[in-house]
Structures are given as C-alpha cells and as structure tokens.
Design a protein around this motif. Structure first.
Motif, PDB file in Angstrom:
ATOM      1  N   THR A  46     -27.644 -12.387 -95.252  1.00 32.31           N
ATOM      2  CA  THR A  46     -26.817 -11.971 -96.269  1.00 32.31           C
ATOM      3  C   THR A  46     -27.575 -11.902 -97.704  1.00 32.31           C
ATOM      4  O   THR A  46     -28.806 -12.562 -97.627  1.00 32.31           O
ATOM      5  N   ALA A  47     -27.287 -10.984 -98.572  1.00 30.43           N
ATOM      6  CA  ALA A  47     -28.099 -10.672 -99.683  1.00 30.43           C
ATOM      7  C   ALA A  47     -28.225 -12.007-100.533  1.00 30.43           C
ATOM      8  O   ALA A  47     -27.204 -12.644-100.646  1.00 30.43           O
ATOM      9  N   SER A  48     -29.136 -12.412-101.005  1.00 37.17           N
ATOM     10  CA  SER A  48     -29.443 -13.507-102.194  1.00 37.17           C
ATOM     11  C   SER A  48     -29.793 -12.851-103.489  1.00 37.17           C
ATOM     12  O   SER A  48     -30.351 -11.792-103.586  1.00 37.17           O
ATOM     13  N   GLU A  49     -29.910 -13.706-104.456  1.00 36.89           N
ATOM     14  CA  GLU A  49     -30.065 -13.285-105.660  1.00 36.89           C
ATOM     15  C   GLU A  49     -31.485 -13.112-105.919  1.00 36.89           C
ATOM     16  O   GLU A  49     -32.386 -13.767-105.284  1.00 36.89           O
ATOM     17  N   PRO A  50     -32.079 -12.197-106.637  1.00 40.79           N
ATOM     18  CA  PRO A  50     -33.455 -11.684-106.628  1.00 40.79           C
ATOM     19  C   PRO A  50     -34.204 -12.811-107.689  1.00 40.79           C
ATOM     20  O   PRO A  50     -33.402 -13.320-108.464  1.00 40.79           O
ATOM     21  N   VAL A  51     -35.439 -12.804-107.684  1.00 42.03           N
ATOM     22  CA  VAL A  51     -35.875 -13.737-108.596  1.00 42.03           C
ATOM     23  C   VAL A  51     -35.708 -13.508-109.990  1.00 42.03           C
ATOM     24  O   VAL A  51     -35.902 -12.396-110.228  1.00 42.03           O
ATOM     25  N   ALA A  52     -35.471 -14.436-110.731  1.00 41.84           N
ATOM     26  CA  ALA A  52     -35.082 -14.167-112.180  1.00 41.84           C
ATOM     27  C   ALA A  52     -36.332 -13.579-112.929  1.00 41.84           C
ATOM     28  O   ALA A  52     -37.673 -14.149-112.620  1.00 41.84           O
ATOM     29  N   ARG A  53     -36.387 -12.716-113.530  1.00 44.85           N
ATOM     30  CA  ARG A  53     -37.478 -12.373-114.525  1.00 44.85           C
ATOM     31  C   ARG A  53     -37.223 -12.644-115.889  1.00 44.85           C
ATOM     32  O   ARG A  53     -36.185 -12.464-116.497  1.00 44.85           O
ATOM     33  N   ILE A  54     -38.176 -13.434-116.484  1.00 45.29           N
ATOM     34  CA  ILE A  54     -38.203 -13.901-117.765  1.00 45.29           C
ATOM     35  C   ILE A  54     -39.731 -13.743-118.465  1.00 45.29           C
ATOM     36  O   ILE A  54     -40.772 -13.462-118.066  1.00 45.29           O
ATOM     37  N   GLU A  55     -39.320 -13.630-119.744  1.00 42.82           N
ATOM     38  CA  GLU A  55     -40.296 -13.431-120.737  1.00 42.82           C
ATOM     39  C   GLU A  55     -40.733 -14.610-121.433  1.00 42.82           C
ATOM     40  O   GLU A  55     -40.140 -15.684-121.587  1.00 42.82           O
ATOM     41  N   ALA A  56     -41.646 -14.793-122.270  1.00 40.52           N
ATOM     42  CA  ALA A  56     -42.379 -15.928-122.694  1.00 40.52           C
ATOM     43  C   ALA A  56     -41.234 -16.475-123.794  1.00 40.52           C
ATOM     44  O   ALA A  56     -40.951 -15.444-124.572  1.00 40.52           O
ATOM     45  N   GLY A  57     -41.218 -17.744-123.805  1.00 42.38           N
ATOM     46  CA  GLY A  57     -40.410 -18.479-124.726  1.00 42.38           C
ATOM     47  C   GLY A  57     -38.913 -18.367-124.190  1.00 42.38           C
ATOM     48  O   GLY A  57     -37.999 -18.940-125.090  1.00 42.38           O
ATOM     49  N   GLU A  58     -38.531 -17.784-123.353  1.00 42.89           N
ATOM     50  CA  GLU A  58     -36.978 -17.580-122.900  1.00 42.89           C
ATOM     51  C   GLU A  58     -36.712 -18.514-121.956  1.00 42.89           C
ATOM     52  O   GLU A  58     -37.825 -19.491-121.326  1.00 42.89           O
ATOM     53  N   SER A  59     -35.365 -18.883-121.904  1.00 43.33           N
ATOM     54  CA  SER A  59     -34.892 -20.089-121.121  1.00 43.33           C
ATOM     55  C   SER A  59     -33.827 -19.588-120.169  1.00 43.33           C
ATOM     56  O   SER A  59     -33.203 -18.389-120.508  1.00 43.33           O
ATOM     57  N   LEU A  60     -33.749 -19.930-119.006  1.00 38.82           N
ATOM     58  CA  LEU A  60     -32.666 -19.638-118.242  1.00 38.82           C
ATOM     59  C   LEU A  60     -31.228 -20.506-118.388  1.00 38.82           C
ATOM     60  O   LEU A  60     -31.692 -21.738-118.570  1.00 38.82           O
ATOM     61  N   PRO A  61     -30.132 -20.061-118.074  1.00 39.81           N
ATOM     62  CA  PRO A  61     -29.057 -21.104-118.656  1.00 39.81           C
ATOM     63  C   PRO A  61     -29.058 -22.428-117.898  1.00 39.81           C
ATOM     64  O   PRO A  61     -28.611 -23.428-118.356  1.00 39.81           O
ATOM     65  N   GLU A  62     -29.586 -22.408-116.378  1.00 44.74           N
ATOM     66  CA  GLU A  62     -29.511 -23.824-115.880  1.00 44.74           C
ATOM     67  C   GLU A  62     -30.566 -24.708-116.146  1.00 44.74           C
ATOM     68  O   GLU A  62     -30.369 -25.912-115.799  1.00 44.74           O
ATOM     69  N   TRP A  63     -31.439 -24.406-117.126  1.00 40.51           N
ATOM     70  CA  TRP A  63     -32.542 -24.985-117.435  1.00 40.51           C
ATOM     71  C   TRP A  63     -32.242 -26.116-118.497  1.00 40.51           C
ATOM     72  O   TRP A  63     -31.142 -25.785-119.314  1.00 40.51           O
TER      73      TRP A  63
END
Length: 182
Positions: free
Chosen positions: A25-42
C-alpha cells in the motif's frame, strides 16, 4: 530473512523509491522542509529564546513521533540497512520481538532540539548512552538542559530522549552558539 547486506540494501532502496509499505500500500512520501520551518506534529518548548539571555538551567524540548517512514528514509540516507530496523520477520526472532528505530535516528532528535536554541548552533561533541529500544511509531521528546557556560559561546548540555517518562538515551553535548548575524 535477508541473507546478505546486498539483499538488505536492495530491499530498502525498493521500499524507499516506491514509497510503499511492506504490504504494497502507498505510504506518505518523506516531508520536504526548509530551514526554520516546522511540521504540525512537532512540539517545541523553550525556557529562553534570546541568545544573550541564556544561562545555566535553561532548557529546550523537541517532541515528534519516529515513524516507520522515518526509519526507512534514515536507512536509505545512512546506508544502515540492518534487518533489525527493516525486516519485521527477522526482528521478531530477536530479543526485541520487533523492528527498532536506529539508535542514531532517535539520537538525532537531540540535534532537532539544539536547532531551536537561539543563534547559530555548532555541535562540538555528543556522547550517547542507549538505555531502551524504540519501536516504530513511538512519540519521543528530546530534552536539552544547559548545565555549564564554558566561555567563548560554548556550552555543556545534558541531553536526553524520553518516551513516557523513561529515558531511552542519556548523554552530554558541547555546542558553540554563534550570533546568526556573524
């Protein structure tokens, strides 16, 4: 069970390249993030966000879940294709009774916490003691406590990674905090 390092490498490359789980089954691709950004679950907590006000006793916490996708991406990025991290059938035969996150991947949460310190953070040293295994999809918190100002912008820190109040990694780091405008 994988019979060779080459087979393990081919397995992880196929998994990461296709972005699919073991069952296809397809899984989510690895998140791409820029310097200084945050992901919502952090989640981040800091006692001080001004570099010139840091002092002994200040702390930073960084919380995130180590996902199965994180483990696969780390294996591909690092080349660490130990079947303990990637092969469920094999891992179930070990003392851990299941796949584990790479210890260095878990330890990297300390680096994530350090990145939240004010100023330009330069790692000078890090010691780890591994106390407990971490399984996929475990929510962890890295804690950094400033224990000594060494002068010239250098600080000694107590570093830990915690799961449900249990320390899974304990250690010490020395960092250099430079002014970001330099």
């Amino acid at each position: 069970m994988l019979n060779s390092a080459a087979a393990a490498n081919r397995a992880v490359v196929a998994t990461v390249d296709s972005h699919s789980d073991r069952d296809g089954t397809a899984s989510e691709p690895v998140a791409r993030i820029e310097a200084g950004e945050s992901l919502p679950e952090w989640r981040v907590e800091m006692s001080e966000d001004h570099q010139n006000k840091l002092s002994v006793g200040d702390h930073v916490e960084f919380t995130k879940t180590i996902t199965d996708e994180d483990i696969k991406a780390f294996a591909a990025a690092s080349g660490d294709t130990n079947p303990l991290h990637l092969d469920e059938a094999y891992a179930e035969t070990t003392r851990f009774r299941g796949r584990l996150a790479h210890g260095v991947l878990v330890g990297s949460l300390i680096s994530a916490a350090l990145a939240r310190l004010p100023g330009l953070v330069v790692y000078l040293s890090q010691d780890f003691e591994f106390h407990a295994p971490v399984y996929p999809n475990t929510r962890l918190t890295a804690t950094i406590d400033l224990v000594e100002a060494l002068g010239d912008g250098q600080y000694r820190l107590r570093t830990r990674v915690i799961h449900d109040e249990e320390t899974v990694i304990d250690g010490e780091a020395v960092v250099l905090l430079d002014d970001q405008s330099v």
